[in-house]
Design an enzyme around this catalytic site. Sequence first.
Site, PDB file in Angstrom:
ATOM      1  N   ARG A  34      -9.258  -0.756   4.638  1.00  0.00           N
ATOM      2  CA  ARG A  34      -9.016  -0.382   3.238  1.00  0.00           C
ATOM      3  C   ARG A  34      -9.688  -1.340   2.267  1.00  0.00           C
ATOM      4  O   ARG A  34      -9.971  -0.968   1.136  1.00  0.00           O
ATOM      5  CB  ARG A  34      -7.506  -0.341   2.953  1.00  0.00           C
ATOM      6  CG  ARG A  34      -6.784   0.773   3.687  1.00  0.00           C
ATOM      7  CD  ARG A  34      -5.357   0.964   3.186  1.00  0.00           C
ATOM      8  NE  ARG A  34      -5.316   1.798   2.011  1.00  0.00           N
ATOM      9  CZ  ARG A  34      -4.571   2.910   1.885  1.00  0.00           C
ATOM     10  NH1 ARG A  34      -3.823   3.325   2.890  1.00  0.00           N
ATOM     11  NH2 ARG A  34      -4.588   3.601   0.779  1.00  0.00           N
ATOM     12  N   TYR A  88     -12.888  -4.435  -2.439  1.00  0.00           N
ATOM     13  CA  TYR A  88     -14.113  -4.091  -3.169  1.00  0.00           C
ATOM     14  C   TYR A  88     -15.053  -5.280  -3.349  1.00  0.00           C
ATOM     15  O   TYR A  88     -16.245  -5.165  -3.128  1.00  0.00           O
ATOM     16  CB  TYR A  88     -13.808  -3.447  -4.537  1.00  0.00           C
ATOM     17  CG  TYR A  88     -15.049  -2.918  -5.214  1.00  0.00           C
ATOM     18  CD1 TYR A  88     -15.617  -1.719  -4.799  1.00  0.00           C
ATOM     19  CD2 TYR A  88     -15.667  -3.620  -6.247  1.00  0.00           C
ATOM     20  CE1 TYR A  88     -16.776  -1.241  -5.391  1.00  0.00           C
ATOM     21  CE2 TYR A  88     -16.822  -3.145  -6.840  1.00  0.00           C
ATOM     22  CZ  TYR A  88     -17.375  -1.951  -6.410  1.00  0.00           C
ATOM     23  OH  TYR A  88     -18.524  -1.488  -6.985  1.00  0.00           O
ATOM     24  N   LYS A  91       0.102 -10.248   8.099  1.00  0.00           N
ATOM     25  CA  LYS A  91       0.271  -8.859   8.519  1.00  0.00           C
ATOM     26  C   LYS A  91      -1.089  -8.401   9.024  1.00  0.00           C
ATOM     27  O   LYS A  91      -2.045  -8.301   8.246  1.00  0.00           O
ATOM     28  CB  LYS A  91       0.741  -7.985   7.358  1.00  0.00           C
ATOM     29  CG  LYS A  91       0.831  -6.501   7.710  1.00  0.00           C
ATOM     30  CD  LYS A  91       1.180  -5.645   6.489  1.00  0.00           C
ATOM     31  CE  LYS A  91       1.201  -4.165   6.873  1.00  0.00           C
ATOM     32  NZ  LYS A  91       1.458  -3.303   5.686  1.00  0.00           N
ATOM     33  N   TYR A 113      -2.422 -10.451   4.260  1.00  0.00           N
ATOM     34  CA  TYR A 113      -2.478  -9.060   4.706  1.00  0.00           C
ATOM     35  C   TYR A 113      -3.932  -8.707   5.013  1.00  0.00           C
ATOM     36  O   TYR A 113      -4.755  -8.620   4.105  1.00  0.00           O
ATOM     37  CB  TYR A 113      -1.890  -8.164   3.612  1.00  0.00           C
ATOM     38  CG  TYR A 113      -1.824  -6.680   3.912  1.00  0.00           C
ATOM     39  CD1 TYR A 113      -2.064  -6.162   5.179  1.00  0.00           C
ATOM     40  CD2 TYR A 113      -1.504  -5.787   2.892  1.00  0.00           C
ATOM     41  CE1 TYR A 113      -1.983  -4.800   5.424  1.00  0.00           C
ATOM     42  CE2 TYR A 113      -1.412  -4.422   3.121  1.00  0.00           C
ATOM     43  CZ  TYR A 113      -1.669  -3.942   4.391  1.00  0.00           C
ATOM     44  OH  TYR A 113      -1.595  -2.591   4.625  1.00  0.00           O
ATOM     45  N   THR A 164       0.831  -1.203   0.000  1.00  0.00           N
ATOM     46  CA  THR A 164       0.000   0.000   0.000  1.00  0.00           C
ATOM     47  C   THR A 164       0.867   1.255   0.000  1.00  0.00           C
ATOM     48  O   THR A 164       0.630   2.192  -0.764  1.00  0.00           O
ATOM     49  CB  THR A 164      -0.903   0.020   1.252  1.00  0.00           C
ATOM     50  OG1 THR A 164      -1.654  -1.186   1.300  1.00  0.00           O
ATOM     51  CG2 THR A 164      -1.841   1.204   1.227  1.00  0.00           C
ATOM     52  N   THR A 165       1.895   1.274   0.847  1.00  0.00           N
ATOM     53  CA  THR A 165       2.765   2.435   0.973  1.00  0.00           C
ATOM     54  C   THR A 165       3.546   2.679  -0.313  1.00  0.00           C
ATOM     55  O   THR A 165       3.944   3.811  -0.595  1.00  0.00           O
ATOM     56  CB  THR A 165       3.734   2.250   2.162  1.00  0.00           C
ATOM     57  OG1 THR A 165       2.996   1.793   3.290  1.00  0.00           O
ATOM     58  CG2 THR A 165       4.438   3.540   2.520  1.00  0.00           C
ATOM     59  N   ILE A 194       5.456  -4.794   9.928  1.00  0.00           N
ATOM     60  CA  ILE A 194       5.637  -4.298   8.562  1.00  0.00           C
ATOM     61  C   ILE A 194       5.209  -2.841   8.623  1.00  0.00           C
ATOM     62  O   ILE A 194       4.035  -2.536   8.786  1.00  0.00           O
ATOM     63  CB  ILE A 194       4.840  -5.125   7.549  1.00  0.00           C
ATOM     64  CG1 ILE A 194       5.407  -6.561   7.504  1.00  0.00           C
ATOM     65  CG2 ILE A 194       4.898  -4.491   6.154  1.00  0.00           C
ATOM     66  CD1 ILE A 194       4.655  -7.512   6.598  1.00  0.00           C
TER      67      ILE A 194
END
Length: 294
Positions: free
Chosen positions: A140, A109, A164, A135, A46-47, A206
């Site tokens: 999100r 989604y 994560k 993850y 994501t980052t 993380i």
Amino acid sequence: MSIFKGAGVAIVTPMKADGEVNYEKFAELIEFQIQNGTDAIIVCGTTGESSTLTHEEHLEVIRYCTEKTAGRVPVIAGTGSNCTETAVYLSREAEKFDVDGLLLVAPYYNKATQNGLYLHFKTVAESVKIPVILYNIPGRTGCNIQPETIIRLCEDVENIVAVKEASGNISQIARLAAKGRDKVDIYSGNDDQIVPILSLGGKGVISVLSNVAPRQTHDICAKYFSGDVEGSLRLQLDAMELCDALFCEVNPIPVKKALNLMGMEAGTLRLPLTEMEEGNTEKLKKAMQGFGLL
């Protein structure tokens, strides 16, 4: 054996003014991380703005990261997608670059059922031979991977070995730790919960914070593992204001701004992400000054 133990950085993808990936600056960021004790590099998460990279860019960033890291620390590649077929493709291609593991985000989604999540992750993991970290970030993705589903995947699929956990739900993570002992490695996905998750048997974090404070984030974990729980906790608490500032707008807007303020030239963001608002920038500067980064 765990893929890594300690603080892994969820590294940003630096951009030029025109929005192209800045590989020269990416190399500098990789060196900055390694020289300051980072225990692993997680690329294209994501980052790293994976959601707005083309498939070609995504894979080239992974390839470049493994080349520049040159085996000095483990590299974990984010290859998740809300399309199972796409996740399989990215995972197989990333495996060719000799990454040490994959990070697979829950399909976003679609809002799959627990059985759909199980089949998605099983299909992707079985398409490769390298270790997989799940993850879980329902804020999100709109989708929460339940502890029972995580444990079932770790029991049924040999190379699914870790998660994560960024749900923020300590009770849920504690339930996972209790039921998944010796079955699943847990990494904190939230920088403000490193010590709590280590206390539940977690293997590390993380981290977004590691982008700007790699040594301190590494030390939170290293002190805890060496038995200096008080020292670890002190570092965790000292970082709380900065952690809050790094998430006062959606990640990675603040962390890219922080790196730019430090002169690291992480560059711009791709739409729909935009530059940080002035008031939040001042909040970030204040937190960085308090933490000794400015």
